[in-house]
Design a protein around this motif. Structure first.
Motif, PDB file in Angstrom:
ATOM      1  N   UNK A  57      90.482  77.437  81.160  1.00  7.28           N
ATOM      2  CA  UNK A  57      90.615  78.456  79.976  1.00  7.28           C
ATOM      3  C   UNK A  57      90.482  79.973  80.551  1.00  7.28           C
ATOM      4  N   UNK A  58      89.505  80.134  81.540  1.00 10.28           N
ATOM      5  CA  UNK A  58      89.254  81.560  82.166  1.00 10.28           C
ATOM      6  C   UNK A  58      90.827  82.165  82.845  1.00 10.28           C
ATOM      7  N   UNK A  59      91.361  81.229  83.608  1.00 10.43           N
ATOM      8  CA  UNK A  59      92.789  81.317  83.902  1.00 10.43           C
ATOM      9  C   UNK A  59      93.743  81.994  83.138  1.00 10.43           C
ATOM     10  N   UNK A  60      93.794  80.995  81.972  1.00 10.52           N
ATOM     11  CA  UNK A  60      94.610  81.254  80.888  1.00 10.52           C
ATOM     12  C   UNK A  60      94.404  82.495  80.235  1.00 10.52           C
ATOM     13  N   UNK A  61      93.225  82.948  79.981  1.00  9.14           N
ATOM     14  CA  UNK A  61      92.777  84.040  79.606  1.00  9.14           C
ATOM     15  C   UNK A  61      93.560  85.344  80.130  1.00  9.14           C
ATOM     16  N   UNK A  62      93.187  85.345  81.460  1.00 10.26           N
ATOM     17  CA  UNK A  62      94.015  86.296  82.456  1.00 10.26           C
ATOM     18  C   UNK A  62      95.335  86.401  82.416  1.00 10.26           C
ATOM     19  N   UNK A  63      96.089  85.191  82.343  1.00 11.29           N
ATOM     20  CA  UNK A  63      97.491  85.082  82.432  1.00 11.29           C
ATOM     21  C   UNK A  63      97.909  85.616  81.113  1.00 11.29           C
ATOM     22  N   UNK A  64      97.399  85.394  79.978  1.00 10.96           N
ATOM     23  CA  UNK A  64      97.851  85.675  78.818  1.00 10.96           C
ATOM     24  C   UNK A  64      97.671  87.368  78.564  1.00 10.96           C
ATOM     25  N   UNK A  65      96.528  87.795  78.990  1.00  8.56           N
ATOM     26  CA  UNK A  65      96.376  89.150  79.048  1.00  8.56           C
ATOM     27  C   UNK A  65      97.561  90.037  79.745  1.00  8.56           C
ATOM     28  N   UNK A  66      98.077  89.311  81.269  1.00  8.07           N
ATOM     29  CA  UNK A  66      98.863  90.057  81.731  1.00  8.07           C
ATOM     30  C   UNK A  66     100.361  89.826  81.022  1.00  8.07           C
ATOM     31  N   UNK A  67     100.447  88.776  80.462  1.00  2.00           N
ATOM     32  CA  UNK A  67     101.952  88.419  79.754  1.00  2.00           C
ATOM     33  C   UNK A  67     102.010  89.242  78.641  1.00  2.00           C
ATOM     34  N   UNK A  68     100.976  89.817  77.687  1.00  2.00           N
ATOM     35  CA  UNK A  68     101.058  90.732  76.823  1.00  2.00           C
ATOM     36  C   UNK A  68     101.406  92.155  77.448  1.00  2.00           C
ATOM     37  N   UNK A  69     100.789  92.453  78.436  1.00  2.00           N
ATOM     38  CA  UNK A  69     100.985  93.569  79.001  1.00  2.00           C
ATOM     39  C   UNK A  69     102.429  93.838  79.501  1.00  2.00           C
ATOM     40  N   UNK A  70     102.921  92.778  80.008  1.00  2.00           N
ATOM     41  CA  UNK A  70     104.247  92.703  80.671  1.00  2.00           C
ATOM     42  C   UNK A  70     105.363  92.645  79.682  1.00  2.00           C
ATOM     43  N   UNK A  71     105.280  91.751  78.837  1.00  2.00           N
ATOM     44  CA  UNK A  71     106.437  91.369  77.921  1.00  2.00           C
ATOM     45  C   UNK A  71     106.289  91.749  76.255  1.00  2.00           C
ATOM     46  N   UNK A  72     105.026  92.154  76.031  1.00  2.00           N
ATOM     47  CA  UNK A  72     104.603  92.450  74.607  1.00  2.00           C
ATOM     48  C   UNK A  72     104.894  93.835  74.187  1.00  2.00           C
ATOM     49  N   UNK A  73     105.233  94.294  72.836  1.00  2.00           N
ATOM     50  CA  UNK A  73     105.618  95.598  72.601  1.00  2.00           C
ATOM     51  C   UNK A  73     104.449  96.347  72.846  1.00  2.00           C
ATOM     52  N   UNK A  74     104.570  97.292  74.149  1.00  2.00           N
ATOM     53  CA  UNK A  74     103.252  98.132  74.611  1.00  2.00           C
ATOM     54  C   UNK A  74     103.264  99.318  73.532  1.00  2.00           C
ATOM     55  N   UNK A  75     102.425  99.691  73.234  1.00  2.00           N
ATOM     56  CA  UNK A  75     102.101 101.101  72.629  1.00  2.00           C
ATOM     57  C   UNK A  75     101.619 102.032  73.672  1.00  2.00           C
ATOM     58  N   UNK A  76     102.549 103.169  73.805  1.00  2.00           N
ATOM     59  CA  UNK A  76     102.018 104.103  75.227  1.00  2.00           C
ATOM     60  C   UNK A  76     100.739 104.943  74.501  1.00  2.00           C
ATOM     61  N   UNK A  77      99.992 105.098  75.415  1.00  2.00           N
ATOM     62  CA  UNK A  77      98.709 105.696  75.210  1.00  2.00           C
ATOM     63  C   UNK A  77      98.503 106.666  76.450  1.00  2.00           C
ATOM     64  N   UNK A  78      97.373 107.590  76.080  1.00  2.00           N
ATOM     65  CA  UNK A  78      96.838 108.689  77.058  1.00  2.00           C
ATOM     66  C   UNK A  78      96.426 108.127  78.115  1.00  2.00           C
ATOM     67  N   UNK A  79      96.911 108.453  79.522  1.00  2.00           N
ATOM     68  CA  UNK A  79      96.561 107.701  80.585  1.00  2.00           C
ATOM     69  C   UNK A  79      95.009 107.991  80.679  1.00  2.00           C
ATOM     70  N   UNK A  80      94.080 107.237  81.318  1.00  2.00           N
ATOM     71  CA  UNK A  80      92.843 107.404  81.567  1.00  2.00           C
ATOM     72  C   UNK A  80      92.656 107.720  83.394  1.00  2.00           C
ATOM     73  N   UNK A  81      93.881 107.795  83.975  1.00  2.00           N
ATOM     74  CA  UNK A  81      93.701 107.859  85.308  1.00  2.00           C
ATOM     75  C   UNK A  81      92.680 109.295  85.752  1.00  2.00           C
TER      76      UNK A  81
END
Length: 415
Positions: A57-81
């Motif tokens: 389940x922990x690995x699935x959470x990581x994969x799910x999070x990366x998948x959302x960032x890769x393929x989900x509708x991303x809302x651009x935000x002010x970079x915190x770099x």
């Protein structure tokens, strides 16, 4: 009569069912968390099958999070770099909240701060005084900055510019430097490399008040009381030439620039000294014209979708009628997975929000909260398993539970 007795038995039957449900639930909770004879002193939560399920389940959470960032509708935000522009912008925002004037970036203080950051990275220390006894004032003087007063803030092992600023504002000493009304200029130094066995970012913030103080002229002359003067004898005098008026022009300089999120637009604001006639905010090959406002500032708006098209640096540029110009880096924007999703051992980047069924949320924050909740739960179970029956211990159960907890910690650190 029989009907009445049956009616009276209904509440008793319902009470027994409800009571049995709660008693059964408590027994199941005890079997899962507390070692005792019925579960052979092996809480079900720490059983091999349960731990394997938790790990998956922990690995699935990581994969799910990366998948959302890769393929989900991303809302651009002010970079915190952690960049020079972001640190200065956040510092001036903190000062503005207390009604203080913004700090102007100074190249000599930048050089001093960068030298200090590089020295800490090269020699592997984190302190105001170097191992060979050099103080911050030595770095400032070596950079050629002549000051009346100066200060220094340090930070290391942070991953976002906002976190650096928040940590400084939570520390009385660092906060006093940021909110010192007598400081006028600022310099930032950033160095990234290996420190104590891992990748770290050193941030040095130096403040100063130059010894060469600016001369200011009051725009309103002091009123003078006039007294009557006898009229001179009439005489034919040559026509007088009008007196020339000396105009003292202020140097063109971008004093402060900041951004605000407004739905799908980014509001860009700038405070500029002198007499600018043209102000632009540009990123990549695109530019936005800033318009003058009644309060003396310049404002414009940019489309966030255009900013999110790739990793971009937003800069503000101003020019006056004489051809002089000034430029300031405002912010860094990005929405790619590589740049926004921090991997273990790499430098930090901004968090990103995605839209899922109309709800905007940060997958990175959600992921970290899940990991922290799980780590707290598994450690609590291990403590109970060890403390309740200290004379009956299953070494393999404790070892497997500890390994899963360490695995969760590694995933949390990689997020």
């Amino acid at each position: 009569m029989e009907y009445v007795l049956n009616f009276l038995e209904v509440p008793e039957l319902a009470y027994r069912k409800v009571g049995g449900f709660f008693v059964g639930s408590l027994r199941h909770l005890k079997d899962h968390f507390i070692p005792h004879a019925r579960n052979n002193y092996r809480p079900h939560l720490l059983a091999d099958r349960a731990l394997a399920l938790f790990s998956a389940a922990l690995v699935c959470v990581k994969i799910f999070s990366i998948a959302l960032l890769s393929f989900g509708p991303v809302l651009p935000a002010y970079s915190s770099a952690i960049t020079v522009g972001n640190i200065i912008s956040l510092t001036n925002e903190s000062r503005a909240q207390y009604g203080l004037a913004p700090l102007a970036q100074n190249s000599e203080l930048d050089a001093a701060a960068q030298a200090k950051a590089g020295d800490m990275l090269a020699k592997g220390y984190f302190a105001h005084t170097t191992p060979d006894g050099k103080t911050p004032w030595d770095f400032i003087s070596a950079a050629g900055y002549n000051y009346l007063m100066a200060g220094e803030n340090l930070a290391v092992n942070f991953t976002e510019a906002e976190n650096v600023e928040q940590a400084w504002m939570n520390s009385p000493g660092h906060k006093a430097n940021i909110l010192n009304k007598d400081f006028e200029q600022i310099g930032i130094g950033i160095s990234e490399g290996q420190y104590q066995g891992h990748t770290a970012i050193f941030v040095v913030q130096m403040f100063g008040t130059p010894a060469e103080q600016k001369i200011s002229i009051n725009n309103t002359p002091t009123p003078v009381q006039a007294s009557p003067v006898p009229a001179p004898p009439a005489a034919r005098l040559p026509a007088a030439r009008p007196a020339s008026t000396a105009v003292i022009s202020q140097k063109l300089e971008i004093i402060q620039a900041q951004t605000q999120m407004r739905d799908d637009r980014l509001l860009i604001q700038a405070q500029i000294s002198g007499a600018p006639v043209k102000v632009l905010a540009y990123f990549g090959r695109q530019a936005v014209m800033l318009a003058p406002q009644p309060d003396g500032s310049w404002q414009g708006q940019a489309d966030l979708a255009e900013l999110a098209a790739g990793q971009q640096s937003v800069r503000v540029w101003a020019a006056d009628i004489s051809g002089s110009s000034s430029e300031m880096q405002l912010a860094d924007f990005t929405n790619s997975t590589v740049n926004n999703f921090q991997v273990l051992g790499t430098s930090t980047n901004a968090s990103v929000k995605v839209s899922w069924f109309g709800v905007a949320f940060d997958p990175k924050t959600m992921e970290r909260q899940v990991y922290l909740f799980f780590i707290a739960g598994i450690l609590s179970s291990l403590i109970l398993a060890i403390a309740v029956k200290r004379h009956i211990q299953h070494v393999n159960l404790i070892a497997n539970g500890s390994l899963v907890a360490i695995f969760a910690c590694l995933l949390w650190m990689a997020g």
